[in-house]
Scaffold this motif. Structure first.
Motif, short mmCIF file in Angstrom:
data_model
loop_
_atom_site.label_atom_id
_atom_site.label_comp_id
_atom_site.label_asym_id
_atom_site.label_seq_id
_atom_site.Cartn_x
_atom_site.Cartn_y
_atom_site.Cartn_z
N HIS A 61 -11.54 3.32 -7.53
CA HIS A 61 -10.99 2.80 -6.27
C HIS A 61 -9.59 2.19 -6.44
O HIS A 61 -9.12 1.48 -5.56
N ARG A 81 -5.74 6.00 -4.11
CA ARG A 81 -6.15 6.59 -2.83
C ARG A 81 -6.04 8.12 -2.87
O ARG A 81 -6.92 8.84 -2.41
N GLU A 100 -9.57 9.78 -1.99
CA GLU A 100 -9.71 10.37 -0.66
C GLU A 100 -9.23 11.83 -0.64
O GLU A 100 -9.88 12.69 -0.07
N GLN A 153 -4.24 -1.04 -5.09
CA GLN A 153 -4.56 0.38 -4.95
C GLN A 153 -3.28 1.17 -4.75
O GLN A 153 -2.46 0.84 -3.90
N ASP A 190 0.81 -1.23 0.00
CA ASP A 190 0.00 0.00 0.00
C ASP A 190 0.84 1.28 0.00
O ASP A 190 0.35 2.35 0.35
#
Length: 375
Positions: free
Chosen positions: A161, A164, A308, A138, A41
């Motif tokens: 999606h 981020r 986000e 992601q 991530d």
């Protein structure tokens, strides 16, 4: 620290193109810096402008300086001791990815103008496939610069999606008439060069041969003029003339320093970028329009992107991708529910500022990524 120089990802075959046609046996080139963590991530993908390669920064395998050398590395704004950084060379670019200069497996000859029509959505889909091959579902952050910023918008709208956070750098949600006009003239300069020969020039000739040197030179000069601002041209060159021995001994030859500067830029570019690839990527930039995804509305198209947070950076002196277009992107992403930071810089360098005004871009990009790491 583990570094890799240029690597290749084989695209799914056939690879369908947005505007019709497909590629077989195609690939994209990419480079990576830093380590992918166990959670996978901490990946940051950078999509480039029209002409750069995937070599964004130096590494052990390739210590030559990259095109964003001052921005990427341990302790730098894009900190490779924290992030796993990927830079993918655009599909259609001759810097390692399948492009019009590549061999068509069906014929054994270069594609040239038989290469399928190229869209920035194809660039985005190819980059997304390459990221997926690394086991990344992601991205922590997607960074898009100039044309790469448009490719980044396509990436996010086509692959919900998968991102981020986003850093949008000197780009646009659609090409405006001025940018289209300039790129149209650049393409015309290449096409009108008799040596272009309907795309049938000597692709791999480094000197001599049939090659549209003149067309590529004019195209590059036009580009360089629009990448910088009038303010910077005035500050750097004023009306300074060349010394008599530096002038061309021909009617209407180069007389001013600024002309010599443009000629130097052109000569460094001419045989270092495939003309047909340039034509394809240039037209793809004109075609891109996020409003296609919002029933003709840029705002509605941007509202289909779900991330986000974002940082949108632009400069007041950019005439190719004006600040108003950066504001559009910021408003759209905010309307889509993202937390957006808008950064308007007064750099005199115009569109190229993100490459040269590191002292202002670095704190903005580095600060955003540092805050992202803490959330």
């Amino acid at each position: 620290m583990e570094h890799d120089a240029r690597r290749y990802f084989s695209l799914p075959s056939p690879f369908a193109m947005k505007r019709g046609g497909e590629l077989h046996g195609a690939h994209v080139a990419y480079e990576t810096w830093g380590r992918l963590n166990d959670a996978r991530d901490n990946a940051v993908l950078v999509l480039t402008g029209l002409s750069p390669s995937a070599h964004m920064a130096s590494c052990e395998a390739d210590p030559s300086p990259g095109w964003w050398e001052a921005m990427v590395g341990p302790g730098r704004a894009i900190d490779t001791s924290r992030w796993f950084v990927i830079c993918v060379n655009s599909l259609g670019s001759d810097k390692g990815s399948t492009c019009p200069a590549s061999v068509d497996p069906a014929t054994g000859e270069p594609y040239r103008l038989s290469f399928p029509q190229l869209a920035l959505e194809d660039v985005a889909n190819a980059a997304h496939a390459a990221v997926g091959s690394l086991g990344i579902q992601q991205l922590a952050c997607l960074i898009g610069c100039s044309m790469g910023g448009m490719s980044a918008l396509a990436y996010m709208v086509l692959h919900p999606h998968s991102v981020r956070a986003h850093i949008s750098v000197d780009t646009a949600p659609q090409a405006q008439p001025f940018a289209i006009a300039i790129r149209s003239l650049q393409r015309e300069a290449i096409r009108l060069d008799p040596q272009w020969n309907d795309g049938n020039y000597d692709i791999h000739a480094t000197t001599g041969g049939t090659y549209p040197d003149m067309g590529m030179s004019i195209a590059r000069k036009l580009g360089v003029i629009t990448y910088r601002s009038a303010m910077e041209w005035n500050g750097r060159f004023a009306r300074i003339r060349l010394d008599p021995e530096q002038r061309e001994d021909e009617p209407f030859g180069r007389e001013f320093q600024v002309e010599s500067y443009l000629e130097g830029h052109a000569q460094r570019f001419v045989r270092n970028f495939d003309p047909n690839s340039y034509l394809y990527l240039s037209r793809a930039s004109d075609w891109f329009d996020i409003a296609e995804y919002g029933n003709g509305s840029v705002l509605e198209g941007l509202k289909r992107i779900h991330i986000e947070q974002a940082m949108v950076i632009g400069v007041s002196t950019d005439i190719l991708f004006p600040l108003q277009q950066q504001e559009q992107i910021a408003e759209g992403l905010e309307a889509a529910g993202a937390r957006v930071e808008f950064v308007a810089l007064d750099s005199p360098q115009g569109h190229d500022a993100f490459l040269v005004d590191i002292e202002h871009y670095s704190p903005a990009i580095g600060g955003f990524l540092s805050r992202l790491a803490m959330t």
